[in-house]
Design an enzyme around this catalytic site. Structure first.
Site, PDB file in Angstrom:
ATOM      1  N   ASN A 195       0.857  -1.197   0.000  1.00  0.00           N
ATOM      2  CA  ASN A 195       0.000   0.000   0.000  1.00  0.00           C
ATOM      3  C   ASN A 195       0.888   1.240   0.000  1.00  0.00           C
ATOM      4  O   ASN A 195       1.841   1.323   0.781  1.00  0.00           O
ATOM      5  CB  ASN A 195      -0.862   0.023   1.271  1.00  0.00           C
ATOM      6  CG  ASN A 195      -1.562   1.365   1.462  1.00  0.00           C
ATOM      7  OD1 ASN A 195      -2.524   1.664   0.762  1.00  0.00           O
ATOM      8  ND2 ASN A 195      -1.071   2.192   2.372  1.00  0.00           N
ATOM      9  N   GLU A 196       0.571   2.173  -0.852  1.00  0.00           N
ATOM     10  CA  GLU A 196       1.322   3.445  -0.904  1.00  0.00           C
ATOM     11  C   GLU A 196       2.820   3.171  -0.766  1.00  0.00           C
ATOM     12  O   GLU A 196       3.501   3.753   0.085  1.00  0.00           O
ATOM     13  CB  GLU A 196       0.796   4.445   0.144  1.00  0.00           C
ATOM     14  CG  GLU A 196      -0.654   4.812  -0.125  1.00  0.00           C
ATOM     15  CD  GLU A 196      -1.175   6.053   0.607  1.00  0.00           C
ATOM     16  OE1 GLU A 196      -0.488   6.569   1.501  1.00  0.00           O
ATOM     17  OE2 GLU A 196      -2.299   6.489   0.261  1.00  0.00           O
ATOM     18  N   GLU A 228      -8.576   4.081  -2.337  1.00  0.00           N
ATOM     19  CA  GLU A 228      -8.760   5.040  -1.242  1.00  0.00           C
ATOM     20  C   GLU A 228      -9.256   6.341  -1.842  1.00  0.00           C
ATOM     21  O   GLU A 228      -8.580   6.946  -2.686  1.00  0.00           O
ATOM     22  CB  GLU A 228      -7.458   5.270  -0.460  1.00  0.00           C
ATOM     23  CG  GLU A 228      -7.054   4.066   0.366  1.00  0.00           C
ATOM     24  CD  GLU A 228      -5.885   4.317   1.311  1.00  0.00           C
ATOM     25  OE1 GLU A 228      -5.707   5.462   1.766  1.00  0.00           O
ATOM     26  OE2 GLU A 228      -5.153   3.343   1.580  1.00  0.00           O
TER      27      GLU A 228
END
Ligand code: AHR
Length: 482
Positions: free
Chosen positions: A165-166, A287
């Site tokens: 993630n990210e 997101e």
């Protein structure tokens, strides 16, 4: 006069129900106090409220938390699970009482598809590979046997897996070239077991980092990547502002920032069309949502904010934008389901509140898996301090039973908008509901849980192939034609 022309004969693209997905992280009171009660059970009221809006998938365990989460800490008897520090979110102690079994039981109860985000930032290839085996393998193996010993005989068959993630930020501060290579390693060992085909999602860009998207598309073989993500929050990072108690300037500014999502879908989509012209890879907006100041007196690391009529408009417009890019957007996940950021539900002890955003998801649910109807909207402007926005924003879809759902957002703070809709066909009836309130920041509380709730809308008049109505100021309206 504002006009909306629908072209139902050209409706070809399905709006994947996964566009209506959600995201739940070990952050603040999303899991503990949100999904999970103090007596170590799932909250039945939360499950019921989410079932009402038919959530199609749920992303977990993060977010930034995913890249320091070690899944083995969250299996086995709860009393013997180790604790850890949630360094990203408030520095609180995580007791790991909500782990893989609890999450997957929650998804089964919700009738929703799990979407698990793996740890690439601080975990190993082996750790992620073994998680997939633990969850998905049906035969005899060390991990499958361990799952059985922990009380679950059959595998869950989880399809959606995020690989980090990210990774450009909290997930390891990697360069896209480096992440592309890491992705290839980690994804290689995420195996398909039995008939289950994994849908692997690579970490995509932060907002408008088009170089990240292009580097991934150039450096990861396309058969290894079913989805590529995108994160964009509707916020002003320099001055987020309060979630309530704001004026028209903040209303306008937030709505203006919402339209950035349209630009991002166009530009990331154009790059994907260049490298993946057959549109096999999904753009996964895992997101999105508003990010305001936390409520006064609450832990700044818990990201707890109220949710107003403004959030409802933000949700409505986002969902419309995803519909109009449904040929590329295969999934989207609002951040975050309960008590965090643009939550659909807020809890306070035993109290549960459905937010204005929850109502938009409920009003829009017939769009899930319906065919997107191409449309043309010609509308007036909403002007404030020399800046302009379209006053209206709309979407329409045709369901399998032939009914058409038209959803309309009126962004204008104070002016109702007369609208004529040409339907491209005839219908026997129209029914409607509208979500509005007297003030921009009206929100639902324990004392007044229905301050923002949809009301019947009876002002739409059908005549031949046309529909006329006046869309209330600052509203989200849903009309069903049969
Ligand atoms: O949703 C809150 C945080 O925002 C997530 O953990 C992270 O992925 C993003 O920066």
């Amino acid at each position: 006069m504002n006009t909306l022309s629908l072209h139902p004969d050209e409706a070809k693209t399905t709006i994947s129900r996964h566009i209506y997905g959600h995201f739940s992280e070990h952050l603040g009171r999303c899991i503990y106090g949100g999904f999970w009660s103090a007596d170590d059970t799932l909250r039945e009221d939360v499950i019921e409220a989410l079932k009402e809006i038919q959530i199609p998938n749920l992303r977990w365990p993060g977010g930034c938390f995913a890249d320091e989460y070690h899944w083995r800490d969250g299996i086995g008897p709860r009393e013997s699970r180790p604790t850890m520090i949630n360094t990203h979110w408030g520095g609180v102690t995580e007791n790991n009482h909500f782990g893989t079994h609890e999450f997957l039981e929650l998804c089964e109860r919700l009738g929703t598809e799990p979407y698990i985000c793996g740890n690439v930032g601080s975990g190993t290839v082996q750790e992620l590979a073994e998680w997939v085996e633990y969850v998905n393998f049906d035969g005899i193996s060390p991990r499958a046997d361990e799952r059985r010993a922990n009380g679950r005989e059959t595998p869950w068959g989880v399809k959606y897996w995020g690989v980090g993630n990210e990774s450009w930020g909290c997930g390891g501060n990697m360069r896209p070239e480096y992440y592309a290579d890491q992705y290839r390693r980690y994804a290689t060992y995420c195996r398909n077991y039995g008939s289950n085909r994994l849908y692997k999602i690579a970490c995509g860009a932060n907002v408008d980092d088009y170089r990240w998207t292009e580097t991934l598309l150039k450096n990861v073989p396309h058969h290894m990547m079913q989805g590529l993500s995108l994160h964009y929050y509707t916020t002003n990072w320099n001055e987020k502002g309060p979630a309530t108690g704001f004026g028209e300037a903040a209303w306008f500014d937030t709505l203006q920032r919402t339209f950035k999502m349209g630009e991002l879908l166009e530009r990331h989509g154009a790059l994907m069309d260049h490298y993946d012209p057959q549109r096999k890879i999904g753009l996964i907006v895992d997101e999105w949502g508003t990010w305001f100041d936390v409520e006064p007196g609450t832990n700044p690391g818990f990201l707890y904010q109220q949710n107003t009529l403004r959030d409802a408009l933000v949700a409505g417009i986002h969902l419309h934008l995803f519909h109009s890019h449904a040929e590329r957007v295969h999934m989207a996940n609002l951040a975050q389901t309960v008590n965090v950021l643009q939550a659909v539900l807020l809890t306070d002890g035993a109290t549960l509140i459905k937010t204005p955003t929850w109502h938009v998801f409920e009003m829009y649910k017939s769009h899930q898996d319906a065919k997107n109807i191409p449309l043309h909207l010609a509308c007036g402007e909403y002007t404030l301090d020399g800046k302009t926005l379209p006053a209206l924003h709309a979407s329409a879809s045709k369901a399998a039973d032939g009914s058409v759902l038209v959803t309309i957002c009126n962004l204008h703070a104070s002016e109702a908008q007369p609208l004529t809709v040409t339907l491209g066909g005839t219908f026997a009836s129209v029914t409607g509901r509208t979500l509005t309130a007297d003030a921009f920041d009206t929100h639902n509380t324990a004392e007044n849980p229905d301050a923002v709730a949809p009301q019947p809308f009876e002002g739409a008049v059908l005549s031949g192939e046309a529909l006329t109505l006046t869309v209330p100021a600052r509203s989200v309206t849903a009309l069903t034609l049969r």
